[in-house]
Enzyme design. Sequence first.
Site, mmCIF file in Angstrom:
data_model
loop_
_atom_site.group_PDB
_atom_site.id
_atom_site.type_symbol
_atom_site.label_atom_id
_atom_site.label_comp_id
_atom_site.label_asym_id
_atom_site.label_seq_id
_atom_site.Cartn_x
_atom_site.Cartn_y
_atom_site.Cartn_z
ATOM 1 N N LYS A 201 0.886 -1.350 0.028
ATOM 2 C CA LYS A 201 -0.002 0.161 -0.039
ATOM 3 C C LYS A 201 1.044 1.280 -0.032
ATOM 4 O O LYS A 201 0.594 2.062 -0.721
ATOM 5 C CB LYS A 201 -0.812 -0.116 1.304
ATOM 6 C CG LYS A 201 -1.664 1.264 1.610
ATOM 7 C CD LYS A 201 -2.683 1.798 0.443
ATOM 8 C CE LYS A 201 -3.135 3.053 0.743
ATOM 9 N NZ LYS A 201 -4.368 3.317 -0.185
ATOM 10 N N CYS A 255 -3.157 10.889 0.977
ATOM 11 C CA CYS A 255 -2.596 9.747 0.532
ATOM 12 C C CYS A 255 -0.995 10.010 0.197
ATOM 13 O O CYS A 255 0.128 9.493 0.639
ATOM 14 C CB CYS A 255 -3.209 8.862 -0.293
ATOM 15 S SG CYS A 255 -5.055 8.741 0.024
#
Length: 406
Positions: A201, A255
């Site tokens: 991720k 993010c």
Amino acid sequence: MVNVIGLGYIGLPTALMMAAHGIEVIGTDYNKELVHALNAGHITFKEDGLDDLINKAVSAGIKFTTEYQATDMYIISVPTPYNKFNKKVNPDYVISAVKDVMKVCSKGTTVVIESTISPGTIDKYIRPIVEENGFIIGQDLNLVHAPERIIPGNIIYELRHNNRTIGADDNAIGKKVKELYTTFCKGEIVVTDIRTAEMTKVVENTFRAVNIAFANELSKICRHDNMDVYKIIEICNMHPRVNILQPGPGVGGHCISVDPWFLVGDYPTLAKVIDEAMKTNDSMPDFVLNRIYEIMKEKGLTDIKRVGLYGLTYKENVDDIRESPTLQLLESQERHLATGLKVYDPFITEDIFMNQYHNLDEFLNSVDLVVVMVKHNEIRMNVEKLVDKIVLDCQNIIHLPNVYHI
Ligand code: SAJ
């Protein structure tokens, strides 16, 4: 029954999607107003298809509450902010959610953590807490990490179609969670171990941050010698193995501007390229501010109050301003004691900024220099309104004679 904990940008669409596909879901969030709004069928942020989805989910029986539910399947999607000073992930919300789950869960329960966490977070913070509370991992409680990949602006489509990663200690548990996601996800779902899932991720978002930084660095090099970075990228991208991203006024969102720092924080002597890339991206709002001053000088403009920033969100056609380049620029402006820039964004209807406008025409009428920070569809469709303005186009979307670039 699945209890989804944290009803934000990720948790809410996930909960709705599962409910709309026949799974019994209860969504839990500590924010009473949010829970109240959701129970009345109101969504607190805009996304294509979300209104439809909540209607389906409500008809299917989804409920929202502030209470944790007694069940055997939890999905935790609470925020994981980063500590600005040491660049490490702050797992406090995840830790407190796991602690609350342990107060109510049944034996053999599975706790899926969807929140982005840095590699090793589950080993370092979550396992010890579970064990300290008298639970045996793998027996009383199974841990799973199922990071998401959905992009704000296209959440519903991507929830259905993206491939996913599920990390579990026990492959059988991983497969059970995979089945749960398969109810709505048409993408390929890879089952692996927790550490690998955590790392993938963060690496995915780091890949993108580093590539954006490369484009941003090129824009600085090209500006230095007055070369057209966009043309150069366009030609380079005709090479079969080159795919350069677009330079911009900076990188925002929760993010790509955040996750790569986790690697820098955890591996400061090893993550050199990543560190420099993040610094390059973070330098872009200041670079834009310098361009504003340069252009003002060239055009003989002396009043910063006649300069306007178009776009406050971190990217186009979303209403999310988290870590946005425009906010970074405004902060920088304050540090330089040069306040007064006007701002406008069609997606930000609340009055939260100084010198903020709520109407495009009024905004444009109040400025001589327009800085296009975000490529919302609105400005693309109103290019003719910029004909009489001086424009600094940070997104390369305005093709008029009076346009400057970063
Ligand atoms: N940007 C550029 N140049 C580009 C592309 C983007 O300057 O060529 C800027 C954007 O303007 C924006 C920022 O980068 O400020 C990030 O935007 P984005 O649209 O690329 O990504 P996010 O943050 O909205 O979503 C990302 C996605 N991750 C990847 O593409 C690897 C998404 O798949 C993740 O689920 C999401 O982060 C997340 O939750 O981690």
